[in-house]
Write an enzyme that holds these catalytic residues in place. Structure first.
Site, PDB file in Angstrom:
ATOM      1  N   HIS B 193       0.808  -1.216   0.000  1.00 26.49           N
ATOM      2  CA  HIS B 193       0.000   0.000   0.000  1.00 26.49           C
ATOM      3  C   HIS B 193       0.845   1.272   0.000  1.00 26.49           C
ATOM      4  O   HIS B 193       0.301   2.375   0.036  1.00 26.49           O
ATOM      5  CB  HIS B 193      -0.939   0.037   1.210  1.00 26.49           C
ATOM      6  CG  HIS B 193      -2.151  -0.823   1.029  1.00 26.49           C
ATOM      7  ND1 HIS B 193      -2.393  -1.928   1.805  1.00 26.49           N
ATOM      8  CD2 HIS B 193      -3.170  -0.755   0.152  1.00 26.49           C
ATOM      9  CE1 HIS B 193      -3.534  -2.497   1.408  1.00 26.49           C
ATOM     10  NE2 HIS B 193      -4.018  -1.810   0.411  1.00 26.49           N
ATOM     11  N   ARG B 223     -15.625  -4.302   0.919  1.00 23.96           N
ATOM     12  CA  ARG B 223     -15.619  -2.855   0.706  1.00 23.96           C
ATOM     13  C   ARG B 223     -15.644  -2.584  -0.787  1.00 23.96           C
ATOM     14  O   ARG B 223     -15.366  -3.472  -1.595  1.00 23.96           O
ATOM     15  CB  ARG B 223     -14.390  -2.208   1.333  1.00 23.96           C
ATOM     16  CG  ARG B 223     -13.099  -2.540   0.616  1.00 23.96           C
ATOM     17  CD  ARG B 223     -11.913  -1.892   1.308  1.00 23.96           C
ATOM     18  NE  ARG B 223     -11.821  -0.479   1.018  1.00 23.96           N
ATOM     19  CZ  ARG B 223     -10.982   0.054   0.117  1.00 23.96           C
ATOM     20  NH1 ARG B 223     -10.187  -0.714  -0.584  1.00 23.96           N
ATOM     21  NH2 ARG B 223     -10.936   1.358  -0.068  1.00 23.96           N
ATOM     22  N   ASN B 225     -14.173  -0.111  -3.925  1.00 19.86           N
ATOM     23  CA  ASN B 225     -13.163   0.857  -4.328  1.00 19.86           C
ATOM     24  C   ASN B 225     -13.476   1.228  -5.774  1.00 19.86           C
ATOM     25  O   ASN B 225     -14.252   0.536  -6.432  1.00 19.86           O
ATOM     26  CB  ASN B 225     -11.766   0.255  -4.194  1.00 19.86           C
ATOM     27  CG  ASN B 225     -10.684   1.313  -4.218  1.00 19.86           C
ATOM     28  OD1 ASN B 225     -10.955   2.515  -4.135  1.00 19.86           O
ATOM     29  ND2 ASN B 225      -9.443   0.868  -4.351  1.00 19.86           N
ATOM     30  N   GLU B 265     -14.518  -1.765  -7.919  1.00 16.50           N
ATOM     31  CA  GLU B 265     -14.039  -3.039  -7.395  1.00 16.50           C
ATOM     32  C   GLU B 265     -14.831  -3.391  -6.147  1.00 16.50           C
ATOM     33  O   GLU B 265     -14.856  -2.614  -5.188  1.00 16.50           O
ATOM     34  CB  GLU B 265     -12.568  -2.935  -6.997  1.00 16.50           C
ATOM     35  CG  GLU B 265     -11.637  -2.731  -8.150  1.00 16.50           C
ATOM     36  CD  GLU B 265     -10.203  -2.495  -7.694  1.00 16.50           C
ATOM     37  OE1 GLU B 265      -9.335  -2.377  -8.567  1.00 16.50           O
ATOM     38  OE2 GLU B 265      -9.943  -2.417  -6.467  1.00 16.50           O
ATOM     39  N   TYR B 316      -3.618  10.159  -8.391  1.00 17.05           N
ATOM     40  CA  TYR B 316      -3.390   8.757  -8.043  1.00 17.05           C
ATOM     41  C   TYR B 316      -4.292   7.849  -8.876  1.00 17.05           C
ATOM     42  O   TYR B 316      -3.889   6.787  -9.331  1.00 17.05           O
ATOM     43  CB  TYR B 316      -3.649   8.561  -6.551  1.00 17.05           C
ATOM     44  CG  TYR B 316      -3.655   7.114  -6.130  1.00 17.05           C
ATOM     45  CD1 TYR B 316      -2.500   6.345  -6.235  1.00 17.05           C
ATOM     46  CD2 TYR B 316      -4.808   6.514  -5.633  1.00 17.05           C
ATOM     47  CE1 TYR B 316      -2.498   5.013  -5.858  1.00 17.05           C
ATOM     48  CE2 TYR B 316      -4.813   5.191  -5.256  1.00 17.05           C
ATOM     49  CZ  TYR B 316      -3.657   4.437  -5.367  1.00 17.05           C
ATOM     50  OH  TYR B 316      -3.660   3.125  -4.992  1.00 17.05           O
ATOM     51  N   LYS B 317      -5.502   8.271  -9.092  1.00 16.79           N
ATOM     52  CA  LYS B 317      -6.434   7.450  -9.848  1.00 16.79           C
ATOM     53  C   LYS B 317      -6.285   7.652 -11.363  1.00 16.79           C
ATOM     54  O   LYS B 317      -7.034   7.052 -12.138  1.00 16.79           O
ATOM     55  CB  LYS B 317      -7.876   7.727  -9.394  1.00 16.79           C
ATOM     56  CG  LYS B 317      -8.159   7.175  -7.992  1.00 16.79           C
ATOM     57  CD  LYS B 317      -9.577   7.417  -7.547  1.00 16.79           C
ATOM     58  CE  LYS B 317      -9.839   6.946  -6.106  1.00 16.79           C
ATOM     59  NZ  LYS B 317      -9.958   5.491  -5.969  1.00 16.79           N
TER      60      LYS B 317
END
Lengths: 321, 346
Positions: B193, B223, B225, B265, B316-317
């Site tokens: 990470h 979760r 994402n 995701e 980041y994305k």
């Protein structure tokens, strides 16, 4: 309690005395299905309905993980303990319906190990019963050194000898036989992992010697059989739920919180897993921590407590529960 | 009865599409008009019928096409599937989990029959009918993890738990959003990470690790994402960056609706019983903007989320390049009215 573990409805299918102190209990699922698969070293928490009181004790699964038609545990009777083992010995009979948790493993094998070196003391043999069965099934390399008070109290020593022959070494206190620990630890092949389960003194001795002889801590695994210690009664205020409760002499703080109808998470009930960690809001007195989860610094700070094994002596204690 | 599997591609001519029913079941990840990291983990329990949570392992109309795409990726690059030697037992655990869940949720497509260690697995959509000995790798054409994950949608990371940490020691990863199993294999939770911005400072990973190492058998968690992908490409790996990276420069006001895809995701976390490992299936859902905006609530909300996203996160994305074009396009669908609470469409 529901927050901690998933439950299994079981029936006691057999109760077998093993020796003067130890009795074995067999559980099957009430619906006749197979029990969940588990891994060597796992425990279940057994719920005991003892009159008004519910006792919850963790016991290692000692059957082979390759056979889940039944679970077996072995319980050593403790005449001066808090009563859970006595309840198991006196009141649990074949046919009794009980509730146990799903298996949880806080003492799992490191499957990278080239060799597994196991040291057991007394009733600390139970997780190794399952681990040796698992390793033997996979052709794993292991060696077990088992120390007990007398031959007659060597629980399952005969079974292990018969199954694994020279991979089992026995030591009897009454014959003054003692594990030659330094020699044992200094002659292992690279890639060996060490596992120890037994009384606290034995675990500390083995961990200390292993550290002095240069074993990396990642290769040393241990499981404490730590039951909550009794102590002076004390009062606690639970800030979130707005309750004030008394923790009895023979009761753990976690048990008292549960008895008050609050449902905190838990896994091991022995101060190692971290699941029941609770924030301290204020206190005037002294903590008796007893856990292996919080760091020394956290113990000193007085900001956190593990209610499964820790106690308190003093005027007031307020917890965030 | 049963699912009608689509014939479609995730490369070259990009024929991937969602049917109208699949648009409505899309796991839209924003429950409010803004987005920030949170440890948004909840118990993975069965949800509403017709949703992607109807079964704990979801199989949908893209199943066959996704499995064909996975086979193409593996043929080019076998390192997308790796398992360190001590993880074989965990592979068997995963095989059992996926066979059980798929057979339970979709009995018309999958059948598992056990006779002691002798198991028979029938996968009708892929035309497979194999009998093998559970635990004996020589009785399967691949290792147990590879065998079953060539037949299961989504990526799979199998984590070994030791020393109070999780280690990425096995996985099948062919549909990832710009990370690489070959790079991360053998790393622990904090190491893999490391590139994520902002979350370390918030202590999110420490808390998440504590949660994950306490995941119990019989109590999986999940979760969501998200990120965005240009063209419906499943394989957006660093290894193939030269193929998909330049796509980001091709977004124009005219093609936004067709090219830009929200990629969600659904990550779930399961304790594996024999190995005591954790498996982390990452199921990828894609939806193009034209499909997504058929639900007016999602169109309005996505506009606000993307517009207000902190720059570090947008970078980041990988959205930086086409964000202004996308926000401009979405703004026309945002009448400023309030969005209803929750994830689902109105």
């Amino acid at each position: 309690m529901s927050t901690g573990t998933t439950k299994l409805d079981v029936v006691v299918s057999d109760v077998v005395p093993v020796n003067d102190l130890v009795t074995r209990f067999h559980f099957r699922r009430r619906d006749g299905e197979l029990l969940p698969t588990f891994s060597g070293g796992a425990h279940v928490v057994v719920e005991m309905r003892d009159g008004e009181r519910t006792r919850l004790n963790p016991y290692s699964l000692m059957g082979s993980p390759l056979d889940t038609r039944e679970y077996t545990i072995s319980v050593r009777r403790d005449d001066v303990g808090r009563g859970g083992s006595l309840f198991m010995h006196r009141s649990v009979k074949p046919g009794l319906e009980m509730v146990i948790s799903y298996p949880v493993n806080l003492f799992s094998l490191d499957l990278r190990a080239k060799k597994h070196l196991m040291l057991a003391g007394g009733i600390g043999i139970t997780p190794f019963m399952a681990q040796t069965a698992q390793l033997a099934g996979e052709g794993g390399n292991f060696e077990l050194h088992y120390t007990c008070r007398t031959a007659s109290l060597g629980t399952y020593a005969d079974v292990l000898r018969e199954r694994y022959d020279r991979r089992i070494r026995l030591y009897h206190d009454d014959r003054e036989e003692r594990i030659e620990l330094d020699r044992l630890l200094s002659t292992q092949p690279l890639g060996t992992h060490l596992y120890v389960c037994g009384p606290a003194g034995m675990i500390n001795w083995v961990r200390d010697r292993a550290a002095s002889l240069g074993w990396p801590s990642e290769a040393v695994h241990f499981e404490h059989f730590a039951a909550p210690q009794p102590g002076l009664p004390f009062d606690v205020t639970l800030a979130v739920s707005g309750k004030t409760i008394r923790v009895g002499e023979q009761q753990s703080l976690l048990e008292a919180i549960e008895a008050a109808g609050v449902d905190p998470p838990y896994l091991c009930r022995g101060g190692v897993c971290g699941q029941c960690e609770t924030n301290v809001i204020s206190h005037d007195g002294k903590f008796i921590h007893n856990d292996h989860w919080l760091s020394e610094e956290e113990h000193r700070s007085g900001c956190k407590i593990m209610p499964c094994v820790s106690r308190f002596e003093g005027r007031s204690l307020v917890l965030e529960r | 009865m049963g699912i009608t599997f689509r014939k479609e591609t995730f490369r070259d001519d990009f024929t991937f599409k969602n049917s109208p029913e699949h648009i409505r079941r899309f796991p839209f990840p924003f429950h409010e008009d803004a987005y920030m990291y949170a440890v948004n983990i909840e118990p993975h329990v069965v949800g509403t019928k017709g949703s992607v949570l109807e079964n704990l392992i979801d199989v949908d109309e893209h199943y066959v096409a996704e499995m064909q795409d996975r086979a193409l990726v593996l043929a080019e690059d076998p390192l997308r599937c790796q398992s360190l030697p001590h993880m074989t037992l965990a592979g068997w655990d995963l095989l059992e989990l996926l066979m059980e869940q798929q057979a339970l949720g979709y009995p018309e497509h999958f059948t598992l029959t056990r006779n002691g260690d002798r198991w028979r697995w029938i996968n009708r959509p892929l035309g497979i009918d194999d009998t093998f000995t559970f635990g004996d790798t020589s009785t399967l054409p691949y290792g147990p993890m590879e065998y079953i994950t060539r037949q299961s949608q989504g990526d799979f990371c199998i984590l070994d738990q030791r020393d109070g940490n999780l280690w990425m020691d096995a996985g099948m990863v062919t549909t990832q959003a710009d990370w690489s199993l070959d790079f991360d294999i053998g790393m622990n939770f904090f190491e893999w990470h490391a590139p994520v911005p902002l979350a370390h400072e918030k202590g999110i990973f420490t808390r998440a690790l504590k949660f994950l190492t306490n995941i119990q058998q019989g109590k999986p968690a999940r979760r969501l994402n998200w990120t965005m992908t240009i063209n419906p490409r499943l394989d957006t790996s660093p290894e193939n960056y030269h193929k998909w990276g330049p796509d980001r420069t091709t977004v124009t006001p005219e093609n936004v609706g067709d090219k830009v895809h929200l990629r969600v995701e659904l990550q779930s976390f399961w304790r594996l019983p024999r190995s005591n490992g954790i498996v982390f299936p990452i199921r990828c859902y894609l939806i193009k903007m034209d499909e997504l905006v058929t639900q007016p609530k999602w169109a309005r909300r996505l506009h606000r989320v993307i517009r207000d996203l902190p720059d570090e996160l947008a970078t980041y994305k990988g959205l930086t390049r086409f964000r202004p074009t996308l926000v401009e396009w979405l703004s026309k669908l945002d009448d400023g009215s309030a969005t209803s609470p929750g994830f689902g469409p109105d």
